[in-house]
Design a protein around this motif. Structure first.
Motif, PDB file in Angstrom:
ATOM      1  N   ARG A  43       0.835  -1.257  -0.002  1.00  0.00           N
ATOM      2  CA  ARG A  43      -0.046  -0.082   0.136  1.00  0.00           C
ATOM      3  C   ARG A  43       1.009   1.194   0.038  1.00  0.00           C
ATOM      4  O   ARG A  43       0.621   2.364  -0.512  1.00  0.00           O
ATOM      5  N   GLU A  44       2.095   1.093   0.607  1.00  0.00           N
ATOM      6  CA  GLU A  44       2.819   2.315   0.681  1.00  0.00           C
ATOM      7  C   GLU A  44       3.614   2.650  -0.652  1.00  0.00           C
ATOM      8  O   GLU A  44       3.610   3.842  -0.907  1.00  0.00           O
ATOM      9  N   SER A  47       0.671   4.083  -2.870  1.00  0.00           N
ATOM     10  CA  SER A  47       0.451   5.380  -2.375  1.00  0.00           C
ATOM     11  C   SER A  47       1.367   6.493  -2.867  1.00  0.00           C
ATOM     12  O   SER A  47       1.215   7.584  -3.338  1.00  0.00           O
ATOM     13  N   LYS A  48       2.645   6.070  -2.872  1.00  0.00           N
ATOM     14  CA  LYS A  48       3.895   6.829  -3.245  1.00  0.00           C
ATOM     15  C   LYS A  48       3.409   6.984  -4.920  1.00  0.00           C
ATOM     16  O   LYS A  48       4.012   8.194  -5.399  1.00  0.00           O
ATOM     17  N   TYR A  50       0.850   6.929  -6.660  1.00  0.00           N
ATOM     18  CA  TYR A  50      -0.328   7.926  -7.069  1.00  0.00           C
ATOM     19  C   TYR A  50      -0.209   9.177  -6.010  1.00  0.00           C
ATOM     20  O   TYR A  50      -1.281   9.658  -5.950  1.00  0.00           O
ATOM     21  N   ALA A  51       0.967   9.436  -5.650  1.00  0.00           N
ATOM     22  CA  ALA A  51       1.004  10.566  -4.779  1.00  0.00           C
ATOM     23  C   ALA A  51       0.427  11.878  -5.207  1.00  0.00           C
ATOM     24  O   ALA A  51      -0.511  12.573  -4.390  1.00  0.00           O
ATOM     25  N   ASP A  54      -3.294  12.028  -4.312  1.00  0.00           N
ATOM     26  CA  ASP A  54      -3.702  11.809  -2.757  1.00  0.00           C
ATOM     27  C   ASP A  54      -4.490  13.208  -2.634  1.00  0.00           C
ATOM     28  O   ASP A  54      -4.511  14.249  -2.967  1.00  0.00           O
ATOM     29  N   PHE A  59      -8.858   8.277  -4.581  1.00  0.00           N
ATOM     30  CA  PHE A  59      -7.617   7.692  -4.075  1.00  0.00           C
ATOM     31  C   PHE A  59      -7.549   6.351  -3.347  1.00  0.00           C
ATOM     32  O   PHE A  59      -6.601   5.550  -3.635  1.00  0.00           O
ATOM     33  N   PRO A  60      -8.321   6.455  -2.122  1.00  0.00           N
ATOM     34  CA  PRO A  60      -8.364   5.387  -1.654  1.00  0.00           C
ATOM     35  C   PRO A  60      -8.438   4.009  -2.288  1.00  0.00           C
ATOM     36  O   PRO A  60      -7.838   2.919  -2.132  1.00  0.00           O
ATOM     37  N   VAL A  63      -5.326   3.000  -4.642  1.00  0.00           N
ATOM     38  CA  VAL A  63      -4.320   2.385  -3.819  1.00  0.00           C
ATOM     39  C   VAL A  63      -4.988   0.974  -3.601  1.00  0.00           C
ATOM     40  O   VAL A  63      -4.029   0.123  -3.635  1.00  0.00           O
ATOM     41  N   ASP A  64      -6.187   0.789  -3.117  1.00  0.00           N
ATOM     42  CA  ASP A  64      -6.625  -0.428  -2.808  1.00  0.00           C
ATOM     43  C   ASP A  64      -6.185  -1.304  -3.909  1.00  0.00           C
ATOM     44  O   ASP A  64      -5.678  -2.615  -3.859  1.00  0.00           O
ATOM     45  N   SER A  67      -2.530  -2.452  -5.194  1.00  0.00           N
ATOM     46  CA  SER A  67      -2.011  -3.169  -4.246  1.00  0.00           C
ATOM     47  C   SER A  67      -2.804  -4.407  -4.094  1.00  0.00           C
ATOM     48  O   SER A  67      -2.476  -5.445  -3.241  1.00  0.00           O
TER      49      SER A  67
END
Ligand code: CMP
Length: 144
Positions: A43-44, A47-48, A50-51, A54, A59-60, A63-64, A67
């Motif tokens: 997830r980290e 998130s990076k 797709y920064a 953010d 966005f959530p 990221v889900d 990953s």
């Protein structure tokens, strides 16, 4: 001008067995594959990657999704590969992608658009550094 782009088959593309189709199109166009790996992004890392999105409502989920399974991260090199790669991939919404583009030929859903490609040379450098170590990128000659 020769440059590099970060091209990634997303979990939906890997799940559907489209890795070969994606690589084939870049290779046959004349781009050189200089880096490739299969991984399930944390997830980290997602998130990076797709920064820039953010804070946006999607966005959530983005990221889900990234990953949620294996991706195939690639670096392609060649003439104007960032811009031409984006053209080959098509618009973000597959329903608006031009016929013959990867997304138009393989997708209908914005959140399941099978592939990512860097949107600028600056993004490409950031993304390549995020996903690859320098020693994972090869320097070699191909036929001209
Ligand atoms: P990508 O080119 O990987 O960059 C951001 C991603 O966000 C995009 O592909 C889409 O898959 C996803 N996305 C989902 N919903 C939206 C939205 N409403 N607007 C833009 N991008 C979206």
């Amino acid at each position: 001008n020769s440059e590099r782009s970060f091209i990634m088959v997303k979990p939906d593309g890997v799940h559907r067995g489209l890795v070969g189709d994606v690589i084939k199109r870049f290779e046959q166009r004349g781009y050189k594959l200089v880096g490739i790996k299969v991984l399930v992004p944390s997830r980290e890392l997602a998130s990076k990657h797709y920064a820039e999105h953010d804070g946006k409502p999607f966005f959530p989920k983005l990221v889900d999704f990234l990953s949620s399974g294996a991706v195939v991260a690639c670096v392609f090199e060649g003439k104007d590969v960032v811009k031409t790669g984006r053209t080959m991939i098509g618009a973000t919404n597959p329903l608006a992608s031009a016929p013959g583009t990867l997304r138009a030929d393989f997708a209908v859903d914005m959140g399941r658009n099978i592939i990512h490609g860097s949107d600028s040379v600056e993004s490409a450098m950031r993304e390549i550094a995020l996903w690859f170590n320098a020693d994972e990128l090869a320097t070699y000659a191909t036929a001209t």
